[in-house]
Write a protein that holds these residues in place. Structure first.
Motif, PDB file in Angstrom:
ATOM      1  N   VAL A   1       5.355   1.986   7.157  1.00  0.00           N
ATOM      2  CA  VAL A   1       5.375   1.177   5.944  1.00  0.00           C
ATOM      3  C   VAL A   1       4.823   1.971   4.769  1.00  0.00           C
ATOM      4  CG1 VAL A   1       5.212  -1.022   7.160  1.00  0.00           C
ATOM      5  CG2 VAL A   1       3.119   0.151   6.477  1.00  0.00           C
ATOM      6  N   ASP A   2       5.293   1.620   3.583  1.00  0.00           N
ATOM      7  CA  ASP A   2       4.789   2.203   2.347  1.00  0.00           C
ATOM      8  C   ASP A   2       5.011   1.195   1.238  1.00  0.00           C
ATOM      9  OD1 ASP A   2       3.758   4.435   0.703  1.00  0.00           O
ATOM     10  OD2 ASP A   2       5.769   4.382  -0.181  1.00  0.00           O
TER      11      ASP A   2
ATOM     12  N   ASN B   1       5.943  -1.848  -0.489  1.00  0.00           N
ATOM     13  CA  ASN B   1       6.758  -2.996  -0.105  1.00  0.00           C
ATOM     14  C   ASN B   1       7.971  -2.603   0.730  1.00  0.00           C
ATOM     15  OD1 ASN B   1       5.166  -4.970  -1.425  1.00  0.00           O
ATOM     16  ND2 ASN B   1       6.109  -4.447  -3.391  1.00  0.00           N
ATOM     17  N   SER B   2       7.962  -1.391   1.243  1.00  0.00           N
ATOM     18  CA  SER B   2       9.096  -0.925   2.047  1.00  0.00           C
ATOM     19  C   SER B   2       8.664  -0.707   3.495  1.00  0.00           C
ATOM     20  CB  SER B   2       9.646   0.389   1.486  1.00  0.00           C
ATOM     21  OG  SER B   2      10.150   0.215   0.179  1.00  0.00           O
ATOM     22  N   ILE B   3       9.587  -1.005   4.399  1.00  0.00           N
ATOM     23  CA  ILE B   3       9.391  -0.688   5.809  1.00  0.00           C
ATOM     24  C   ILE B   3      10.527   0.242   6.219  1.00  0.00           C
ATOM     25  CG2 ILE B   3      10.634  -2.765   6.615  1.00  0.00           C
ATOM     26  CD1 ILE B   3       8.608  -2.792   8.990  1.00  0.00           C
ATOM     27  N   TYR B   4      10.184   1.280   6.973  1.00  0.00           N
ATOM     28  CA  TYR B   4      11.152   2.278   7.411  1.00  0.00           C
ATOM     29  C   TYR B   4      11.361   2.109   8.912  1.00  0.00           C
ATOM     30  CZ  TYR B   4      10.198   4.413   2.875  1.00  0.00           C
ATOM     31  OH  TYR B   4      10.058   4.644   1.523  1.00  0.00           O
ATOM     32  N   LEU B   5      12.615   1.875   9.304  1.00  0.00           N
ATOM     33  CA  LEU B   5      12.937   1.576  10.685  1.00  0.00           C
ATOM     34  C   LEU B   5      13.668   2.763  11.317  1.00  0.00           C
ATOM     35  CD1 LEU B   5      14.411  -2.011  10.132  1.00  0.00           C
ATOM     36  CD2 LEU B   5      12.008  -1.355  10.437  1.00  0.00           C
TER      37      LEU B   5
ATOM     38  N   LYS C   1      15.623   2.237   5.245  1.00  0.00           N
ATOM     39  CA  LYS C   1      14.595   1.741   4.341  1.00  0.00           C
ATOM     40  C   LYS C   1      14.942   0.313   3.938  1.00  0.00           C
ATOM     41  CE  LYS C   1      12.321   2.690  -0.112  1.00  0.00           C
ATOM     42  NZ  LYS C   1      12.317   3.570  -1.325  1.00  0.00           N
ATOM     43  N   VAL C   2      14.004  -0.606   4.186  1.00  0.00           N
ATOM     44  CA  VAL C   2      14.225  -2.021   3.928  1.00  0.00           C
ATOM     45  C   VAL C   2      13.141  -2.552   3.004  1.00  0.00           C
ATOM     46  CG1 VAL C   2      14.363  -4.328   4.969  1.00  0.00           C
ATOM     47  CG2 VAL C   2      15.356  -2.350   6.159  1.00  0.00           C
ATOM     48  N   ASN C   3      13.538  -3.312   1.998  1.00  0.00           N
ATOM     49  CA  ASN C   3      12.601  -3.983   1.112  1.00  0.00           C
ATOM     50  C   ASN C   3      12.020  -5.189   1.846  1.00  0.00           C
ATOM     51  OD1 ASN C   3      11.618  -5.947  -0.907  1.00  0.00           O
ATOM     52  ND2 ASN C   3      12.412  -4.489  -2.413  1.00  0.00           N
ATOM     53  N   MET C   4      10.715  -5.198   2.058  1.00  0.00           N
ATOM     54  CA  MET C   4      10.106  -6.268   2.850  1.00  0.00           C
ATOM     55  C   MET C   4      10.090  -7.608   2.124  1.00  0.00           C
ATOM     56  SD  MET C   4       7.024  -4.622   5.121  1.00  0.00           S
ATOM     57  CE  MET C   4       6.110  -3.868   3.774  1.00  0.00           C
ATOM     58  N   GLU C   5      10.201  -7.614   0.791  1.00  0.00           N
ATOM     59  CA  GLU C   5      10.184  -8.869   0.056  1.00  0.00           C
ATOM     60  C   GLU C   5      11.546  -9.548   0.060  1.00  0.00           C
ATOM     61  OE1 GLU C   5       8.709  -7.933  -3.819  1.00  0.00           O
ATOM     62  OE2 GLU C   5       6.606  -7.846  -3.154  1.00  0.00           O
TER      63      GLU C   5
ATOM     64  N   LYS D   1      10.594   8.194  16.882  1.00  0.00           N
ATOM     65  CA  LYS D   1       9.518   8.329  15.902  1.00  0.00           C
ATOM     66  C   LYS D   1      10.003   8.939  14.587  1.00  0.00           C
ATOM     67  CE  LYS D   1       4.587   9.345  15.626  1.00  0.00           C
ATOM     68  NZ  LYS D   1       3.447  10.121  16.137  1.00  0.00           N
ATOM     69  N   PHE D   2      11.088   8.437  14.052  1.00  0.00           N
ATOM     70  CA  PHE D   2      11.549   8.799  12.711  1.00  0.00           C
ATOM     71  C   PHE D   2      10.618   8.063  11.747  1.00  0.00           C
ATOM     72  CE2 PHE D   2      15.913   9.938  10.710  1.00  0.00           C
ATOM     73  CZ  PHE D   2      15.286  10.595   9.669  1.00  0.00           C
ATOM     74  N   GLN D   3       9.842   8.803  10.944  1.00  0.00           N
ATOM     75  CA  GLN D   3       8.776   8.163  10.176  1.00  0.00           C
ATOM     76  C   GLN D   3       8.667   8.692   8.750  1.00  0.00           C
ATOM     77  OE1 GLN D   3       4.819   9.052  11.673  1.00  0.00           O
ATOM     78  NE2 GLN D   3       5.460  11.070  12.367  1.00  0.00           N
ATOM     79  N   HIS D   4       8.140   7.838   7.892  1.00  0.00           N
ATOM     80  CA  HIS D   4       7.849   8.144   6.502  1.00  0.00           C
ATOM     81  C   HIS D   4       6.502   8.851   6.425  1.00  0.00           C
ATOM     82  CE1 HIS D   4       5.900   7.019   2.639  1.00  0.00           C
ATOM     83  NE2 HIS D   4       7.105   7.041   2.119  1.00  0.00           N
ATOM     84  N   LEU D   5       6.478  10.027   5.773  1.00  0.00           N
ATOM     85  CA  LEU D   5       5.234  10.755   5.537  1.00  0.00           C
ATOM     86  C   LEU D   5       4.768  10.591   4.102  1.00  0.00           C
ATOM     87  CD1 LEU D   5       6.056  14.088   7.437  1.00  0.00           C
ATOM     88  CD2 LEU D   5       4.965  12.024   8.332  1.00  0.00           C
ATOM     89  N   ASP D   6       5.676  10.773   3.172  1.00  0.00           N
ATOM     90  CA  ASP D   6       5.464  10.430   1.765  1.00  0.00           C
ATOM     91  C   ASP D   6       6.834  10.205   1.149  1.00  0.00           C
ATOM     92  OD1 ASP D   6       6.537  12.936   1.148  1.00  0.00           O
ATOM     93  OD2 ASP D   6       4.720  13.732   0.222  1.00  0.00           O
TER      94      ASP D   6
END
Length: 429
Positions: free
Chosen positions: A110-111, A113-117, A127-131, A176-181
């Motif tokens: 997460v970062d 308001n975004s969640i990365y799946l 990338k999904v907008n959580m709102e 484990k595809f993940q957001h770092l920045d």
């Protein structure tokens, strides 16, 4: 430091996701057997069951949202392929969910308001907008919004098709595809296709990407071939040193070959692709423990993914105190350094840096700053008054858990100039 075991916690059920909630607390998930907090310094029995169940692939805590992020446990028909990302409060209430049928979500980050799946089924990060639950972009797979360049410069232009089209892309069925920045992401490329075969008989890789959201391009800036064909599991995390740490296991074990006789490997690799250290774990043949010579399969069946024997879903590193790079002096009269928190987190962490005058026994200056969540380098600069530049100084860095690190600066005038310090050994500068 000596390679010994610091603490052990037996678990009745398989825990795939094992992360740190804070430096003293391990957070792990065992599917419908529960999510747990283990205070590892206080013994194996000091654990607390959280008031919700989550899938075993992923469980993270976000301090900014005061919530736990993971996935709902899949149904029996879905086996180990969850399709609902979710967040839970400390009280156990589900405060967010996002469903994508057939996606096989195996990691979330997460970062804001975004969640990365991490979508294993489509070899993509979404990338999904959580709102709003809107999909903002897709990276990887045939529905990719990005043109991808692999480590050798090969270009993969998205087609928009629904199928894999002869194994489109540079990574396949990742973990484990993940957001770092905002511009850096990492993944473990298992490199298998939908038929559970290794593409072109290639091995699995640890990969770091740099993306340009506006230009919709993504480039592999690091790729390490593990030598293992790992059907599932694995990760790739950037360390404060600039190295990358990860794990892999072989599809087949060859007891007679020294380099391929391990059931599990842990890796730390330099940006140049050199192995800094490796831990290989040997174990008995799970099908015939008395046979110490024959090659054997490391999964339960030829058409199954689940491995047997020694296994690591992914490896995590943490530290007893924050890490601080060699301070340097700027021409404007500031001390500049890099600071790294004790654990990787889902949010940037709070930090305080102080410079002390050791001769006068007084504080010269204090400054609040933020630790970068994924251990990517972030510069901190602190102005030093002219009347304190010829005395002995020390730098103290403290995080939100009161873990601290002290670094002797000496006289400001004796510090190396920042223009003379190069970070060419860093993957991300």
């Amino acid at each position: 430091d000596e390679g010994g075991v610091a603490a052990v916690k037996p678990s009745d059920k398989r825990a795939e996701s094992v992360t740190m909630r804070d430096p003293a607390t391990v957070l792990y998930a065992t599917g419908r057997s529960g999510a747990w907090l283990w205070r590892w310094r206080e013994g194996a029995g000091n654990q607390e069951k959280l008031p919700f169940d989550v899938d075993s692939h992923t469980l993270w805590y976000s301090s900014s949202k005061d919530a736990y992020f993971g996935m709902e446990p899949p149904s029996r028909e879905q086996k180990n392929a969850p399709s609902v990302a979710a967040a839970y409060s400390e009280e156990g209430d589900q405060i967010f969910s996002y469903q994508q049928d057939g996606a096989h979500i195996n990691y979330v980050t997460v970062d804001r308001n975004s969640i990365y799946l991490s979508l294993r089924a489509s070899a993509a990060l979404q990338k999904v907008n959580m709102e709003t639950s809107d999909i903002e972009w897709v990276l990887g797979g045939t529905k990719s919004d990005f043109t991808i360049f692999d480590i050798d410069g090969n270009e993969y232009v998205p087609t928009g098709e629904d199928t894999w089209l002869d194994n489109f892309g540079s990574w396949h069925h990742q973990h484990k595809f993940q957001h770092l920045d905002a511009t850096h992401f990492s993944l473990f490329d298992n490199h298998v296709n939908e038929e559970k075969s290794f593409i072109d008989d290639e091995v699995s890789r640890m990969v770091v990407l740099e993306i340009d959201e506006e230009a919709k391009t993504a480039r592999e800036i690091f790729a390490f071939k593990t030598g293992d064909q790992a059907m599932i599991y694995g990760g790739a995390d950037v360390l404060p040193s600039g190295n990358v740490v990860g794990s892999s296991y072989p599809d087949f074990v060859y007891p007679g070959l020294e380099d391929q006789s391990y059931q599990q490997n842990l890796w730390e690799v330099t940006p140049e692709g050199e192995v800094a250290w490796r831990v290989g774990v040997r174990g008995p043949n799970p099908w015939n423990p008395d046979d110490v010579e024959a090659t054997y399969s490391h999964r339960v069946g030829i058409c199954e993914e689940e491995p047997v024997g020694w296994l690591v879903f992914n490896v995590e590193r943490f530290y007893e105190s924050p890490l601080v790079s060699q301070p340097c002096a700027t021409q404007e009269g500031s001390v500049r350094f890099l600071a790294f928190n004790t654990i990787r987190t889902q949010d940037d962490g709070q930090g305080i840096a102080s410079i002390y005058d050791m001769e006068r026994k007084s504080t010269v200056t204090n400054q609040a700053f933020s630790f970068q969540k994924s251990w990517l380098p972030r510069t901190v600069e602190m102005s030093v008054p002219e009347d304190a530049r010829d005395t002995l100084l020390s730098l103290v860095v403290v995080n939100e858990w009161k873990d601290s690190a002290r670094h002797l600066i000496g006289a400001f005038s004796d510090l190396p100039e920042c223009s003379d310090i190069h970070h060419n050994n860093r993957l991300i500068k």
